[in-house]
Design a protein around this motif. Sequence first.
Motif, PDB file in Angstrom:
ATOM      1  N   GLY A  76     -69.543 -40.977  35.273  1.00  0.00           N
ATOM      2  CA  GLY A  76     -69.061 -40.733  33.924  1.00  0.00           C
ATOM      3  C   GLY A  76     -67.952 -41.683  33.554  1.00  0.00           C
ATOM      4  O   GLY A  76     -67.405 -42.415  34.395  1.00  0.00           O
ATOM      5  N   ALA A  77     -67.584 -41.639  32.266  1.00  0.00           N
ATOM      6  CA  ALA A  77     -66.521 -42.522  31.795  1.00  0.00           C
ATOM      7  C   ALA A  77     -65.219 -42.252  32.526  1.00  0.00           C
ATOM      8  O   ALA A  77     -64.406 -43.152  32.748  1.00  0.00           O
ATOM      9  N   SER A  78     -64.986 -40.997  32.932  1.00  0.00           N
ATOM     10  CA  SER A  78     -63.731 -40.662  33.582  1.00  0.00           C
ATOM     11  C   SER A  78     -63.626 -41.252  34.977  1.00  0.00           C
ATOM     12  O   SER A  78     -62.557 -41.298  35.565  1.00  0.00           O
ATOM     13  N   ASP A  79     -64.763 -41.714  35.574  1.00  0.00           N
ATOM     14  CA  ASP A  79     -64.744 -42.278  36.915  1.00  0.00           C
ATOM     15  C   ASP A  79     -64.356 -43.746  36.912  1.00  0.00           C
ATOM     16  O   ASP A  79     -64.105 -44.336  37.958  1.00  0.00           O
ATOM     17  N   LEU A  80     -64.340 -44.372  35.747  1.00  0.00           N
ATOM     18  CA  LEU A  80     -64.075 -45.793  35.656  1.00  0.00           C
ATOM     19  C   LEU A  80     -62.593 -46.071  35.569  1.00  0.00           C
ATOM     20  O   LEU A  80     -61.848 -45.349  34.916  1.00  0.00           O
ATOM     21  N   ALA A  81     -62.168 -47.143  36.231  1.00  0.00           N
ATOM     22  CA  ALA A  81     -60.787 -47.581  36.075  1.00  0.00           C
ATOM     23  C   ALA A  81     -60.596 -48.122  34.664  1.00  0.00           C
ATOM     24  O   ALA A  81     -61.506 -48.701  34.072  1.00  0.00           O
ATOM     25  N   ALA A  82     -59.412 -47.894  34.111  1.00  0.00           N
ATOM     26  CA  ALA A  82     -59.129 -48.321  32.743  1.00  0.00           C
ATOM     27  C   ALA A  82     -57.658 -48.618  32.607  1.00  0.00           C
ATOM     28  O   ALA A  82     -56.828 -48.107  33.374  1.00  0.00           O
ATOM     29  N   VAL A  83     -57.325 -49.430  31.638  1.00  0.00           N
ATOM     30  CA  VAL A  83     -55.922 -49.642  31.290  1.00  0.00           C
ATOM     31  C   VAL A  83     -55.504 -48.556  30.317  1.00  0.00           C
ATOM     32  O   VAL A  83     -56.117 -48.375  29.260  1.00  0.00           O
ATOM     33  N   GLU A  84     -54.485 -47.808  30.695  1.00  0.00           N
ATOM     34  CA  GLU A  84     -53.879 -46.816  29.814  1.00  0.00           C
ATOM     35  C   GLU A  84     -52.451 -47.239  29.529  1.00  0.00           C
ATOM     36  O   GLU A  84     -51.870 -48.084  30.226  1.00  0.00           O
ATOM     37  N   GLY A  85     -51.846 -46.602  28.526  1.00  0.00           N
ATOM     38  CA  GLY A  85     -50.478 -46.970  28.224  1.00  0.00           C
ATOM     39  C   GLY A  85     -49.836 -46.096  27.177  1.00  0.00           C
ATOM     40  O   GLY A  85     -50.458 -45.179  26.627  1.00  0.00           O
ATOM     41  N   TYR A  86     -48.576 -46.397  26.925  1.00  0.00           N
ATOM     42  CA  TYR A  86     -47.798 -45.658  25.940  1.00  0.00           C
ATOM     43  C   TYR A  86     -46.708 -46.575  25.399  1.00  0.00           C
ATOM     44  O   TYR A  86     -46.284 -47.543  26.058  1.00  0.00           O
ATOM     45  N   ALA A  87     -46.291 -46.285  24.190  1.00  0.00           N
ATOM     46  CA  ALA A  87     -45.180 -47.013  23.591  1.00  0.00           C
ATOM     47  C   ALA A  87     -43.865 -46.439  24.096  1.00  0.00           C
ATOM     48  O   ALA A  87     -43.761 -45.249  24.415  1.00  0.00           O
ATOM     49  N   GLY A  88     -42.855 -47.276  24.190  1.00  0.00           N
ATOM     50  CA  GLY A  88     -41.554 -46.819  24.667  1.00  0.00           C
ATOM     51  C   GLY A  88     -40.973 -45.722  23.822  1.00  0.00           C
ATOM     52  O   GLY A  88     -40.241 -44.855  24.321  1.00  0.00           O
ATOM     53  N   ARG A  89     -41.293 -45.720  22.522  1.00  0.00           N
ATOM     54  CA  ARG A  89     -40.940 -44.635  21.613  1.00  0.00           C
ATOM     55  C   ARG A  89     -42.152 -44.347  20.746  1.00  0.00           C
ATOM     56  O   ARG A  89     -43.068 -45.167  20.663  1.00  0.00           O
ATOM     57  N   LEU A  90     -42.151 -43.224  20.073  1.00  0.00           N
ATOM     58  CA  LEU A  90     -43.264 -42.901  19.180  1.00  0.00           C
ATOM     59  C   LEU A  90     -42.996 -43.328  17.746  1.00  0.00           C
ATOM     60  O   LEU A  90     -43.845 -43.133  16.881  1.00  0.00           O
ATOM     61  N   SER A  91     -41.836 -43.910  17.485  1.00  0.00           N
ATOM     62  CA  SER A  91     -41.507 -44.284  16.112  1.00  0.00           C
ATOM     63  C   SER A  91     -40.643 -45.536  16.102  1.00  0.00           C
ATOM     64  O   SER A  91     -39.694 -45.659  16.890  1.00  0.00           O
ATOM     65  N   TYR A  92     -40.994 -46.461  15.199  1.00  0.00           N
ATOM     66  CA  TYR A  92     -40.239 -47.702  15.028  1.00  0.00           C
ATOM     67  C   TYR A  92     -40.127 -48.002  13.542  1.00  0.00           C
ATOM     68  O   TYR A  92     -40.931 -47.528  12.730  1.00  0.00           O
ATOM     69  N   GLU A  93     -39.141 -48.825  13.188  1.00  0.00           N
ATOM     70  CA  GLU A  93     -39.052 -49.331  11.825  1.00  0.00           C
ATOM     71  C   GLU A  93     -39.086 -50.853  11.879  1.00  0.00           C
ATOM     72  O   GLU A  93     -38.854 -51.466  12.933  1.00  0.00           O
ATOM     73  N   PRO A  94     -39.389 -51.507  10.747  1.00  0.00           N
ATOM     74  CA  PRO A  94     -39.391 -52.972  10.738  1.00  0.00           C
ATOM     75  C   PRO A  94     -38.065 -53.529  11.241  1.00  0.00           C
ATOM     76  O   PRO A  94     -36.992 -53.003  10.946  1.00  0.00           O
ATOM     77  N   GLY A  95     -38.169 -54.579  12.038  1.00  0.00           N
ATOM     78  CA  GLY A  95     -36.995 -55.177  12.662  1.00  0.00           C
ATOM     79  C   GLY A  95     -36.808 -54.742  14.102  1.00  0.00           C
ATOM     80  O   GLY A  95     -36.039 -55.366  14.837  1.00  0.00           O
ATOM     81  N   GLU A  96     -37.499 -53.677  14.507  1.00  0.00           N
ATOM     82  CA  GLU A  96     -37.415 -53.216  15.887  1.00  0.00           C
ATOM     83  C   GLU A  96     -38.582 -53.780  16.699  1.00  0.00           C
ATOM     84  O   GLU A  96     -39.531 -54.346  16.150  1.00  0.00           O
ATOM     85  N   THR A  97     -38.510 -53.588  18.007  1.00  0.00           N
ATOM     86  CA  THR A  97     -39.521 -54.136  18.909  1.00  0.00           C
ATOM     87  C   THR A  97     -40.186 -53.009  19.687  1.00  0.00           C
ATOM     88  O   THR A  97     -39.509 -52.204  20.338  1.00  0.00           O
ATOM     89  N   VAL A  98     -41.507 -52.956  19.621  1.00  0.00           N
ATOM     90  CA  VAL A  98     -42.283 -51.986  20.382  1.00  0.00           C
ATOM     91  C   VAL A  98     -42.416 -52.476  21.822  1.00  0.00           C
ATOM     92  O   VAL A  98     -42.716 -53.651  22.057  1.00  0.00           O
ATOM     93  N   THR A  99     -42.164 -51.603  22.779  1.00  0.00           N
ATOM     94  CA  THR A  99     -42.509 -51.911  24.159  1.00  0.00           C
ATOM     95  C   THR A  99     -43.761 -51.123  24.524  1.00  0.00           C
ATOM     96  O   THR A  99     -43.870 -49.932  24.240  1.00  0.00           O
ATOM     97  N   LEU A 100     -44.724 -51.806  25.132  1.00  0.00           N
ATOM     98  CA  LEU A 100     -45.932 -51.146  25.622  1.00  0.00           C
ATOM     99  C   LEU A 100     -45.893 -51.120  27.145  1.00  0.00           C
ATOM    100  O   LEU A 100     -45.677 -52.152  27.791  1.00  0.00           O
ATOM    101  N   HIS A 101     -46.091 -49.940  27.694  1.00  0.00           N
ATOM    102  CA  HIS A 101     -46.035 -49.725  29.133  1.00  0.00           C
ATOM    103  C   HIS A 101     -47.462 -49.438  29.601  1.00  0.00           C
ATOM    104  O   HIS A 101     -48.030 -48.392  29.284  1.00  0.00           O
ATOM    105  N   LEU A 102     -48.051 -50.361  30.343  1.00  0.00           N
ATOM    106  CA  LEU A 102     -49.462 -50.298  30.678  1.00  0.00           C
ATOM    107  C   LEU A 102     -49.665 -50.236  32.187  1.00  0.00           C
ATOM    108  O   LEU A 102     -48.868 -50.761  32.965  1.00  0.00           O
TER     109      LEU A 102
END
Length: 528
Positions: free
Chosen positions: A2-28
């Motif tokens: 099944g799909a759950s048996d496959l390795a995959a890249v998962e991730g999350y943003a350092g925060r759930l909210s940003y405004e213009p001028g800020e920088t998103v960090t992605l943790h993968l």
Amino acid sequence: MGASDLAAVEGYAGRLSYEPGETVTLHLSVTRAGILGDVVPGDGPARCDVSVIRDGAAPQVVWRASDLAVDAHPVPDDAAAAGARWPATLEIPVTDEWRSGFHVVELRSRPVGAAPGGETVRHAGFAVRPRLGRPTAPALLALATNTWNAYNDWGGPNLYTGGTHVSFARPFARGYVDRPDAAANRNANLGPRPDPDVEKWIAYVFAADVSPWAGCAGWPGWERPFVVWAERNGCAVDVCTNADLAERPELLEGYPLLLSVGHDEYWSWEMRDAVDAHLARGGNVAFLSGNTSYWQVRLEDDGRTMVGYKMTARTDDPVVGTADAHRLTSMWSDPWIGRPETAMTGVSFTRGGYARIGRATPLGTGGYTVWRPEHWLLAGTELRYGDQLGAAHTVVGYECDGCALTLADGRPVPTHADGCPPGFEVVASAPAHLWSKTAEVDEYPSGLSALRAIGELEETADLLFGDHEPATTARIAHGHAVLGAYRSAGGGTVVTTGCTDWVHGLAGGDPTVEQVTRTVLDRLRGDG
């Protein structure tokens, strides 16, 4: 496999909210994940294509990177409570060209050395809010991200399976950011007969490889269909998160209208303060939602962790007996907190319950009965006394909020015994019911019953009134979804649908539900 048996890249943003001028960090990281929150490191490394997409009526790619190298990192045993703690893989600047909205991060990955094609796809997400003091629309939609986090079972228990602390710093389990056929796979029973064993949903969970809790929360089920409808109908909205209201309440200034959509169950004290202040200065709120502000939670660790003890709060929450006892993570209607949500919304889940799920009003119409067709909410609908509103698309489904009612000249009116504000008018209603464990027939859907010693009806009566004797539970056993409105002391208008599933009428193109929604938005944004 099944799909759950496959390795995959998962991730999350350092925060759930940003405004213009800020920088998103992605943790993968490369993971190998199954259902029920079981996550382990993948074999890694992997190559990953990353796309950031502003989701809505016309999804727009705002940033893209190809063929990134991603390593496998450990998944801590306490990831659900304390976060995944993965290093930042990349940084993404948010520019002024990015419009406010929810941004889906598509992670399309493949093993090192594999050719493109046949990739595994996972999703993360974050909100882009407008800069402080610079609204770009007349309405602000606060995404119910606290509720998403409460149900998220990635990496361990959520607040429904024994957890008391849940971290924002981890991926969302599959189904919370992207879910195939979200509108068709609802908690409300849509067939002519109830499905108390929720067999269709469980079959879908395995077939689509999504979390079994994803039907209760997340972007695809409620907020996304609302945003799609609003954008197609020329109703611009800015977006923020629940935590934004708590951390930067000044964000609300300049907005005539605050919107809550879908399932908005978990609120912090600071959120309540922000919305109460908005109402006090004459702002408007439309709660196109249900089970709204039912539980108090606390955000700790600079907002990275959400705390909720729920039914065990009086015995287990460490704030009991301290100066912070008012922040008890129990129901807002708990007398120990003394700040019922009814005073803000006009309604409460304690006087509502479930509809069209399990054995709670299983053969109900799925619509409201109209009591006051003359009310401004129903202008332009041609609805008459006793007509049904929204039944074709089961807008009264899943979780419902009501108020203590009595009859005056044959029509329901609030008793105000539960804190319902003066002037609240009941426009329409539908029966709803808190699940009981001591009823002649157990009313819980299969599998949920075993999680509780007594039913929600009895638990709620205990907290509100001190016992769950039959005469006590009878006071709240016959609830309703209440569609209504009132004028706040500050001069603002508050509208509530008293149900989670109003938006399904919009998604289904119900002309009457659409007309009522346009009337609400036009009037409360100052356009009407």
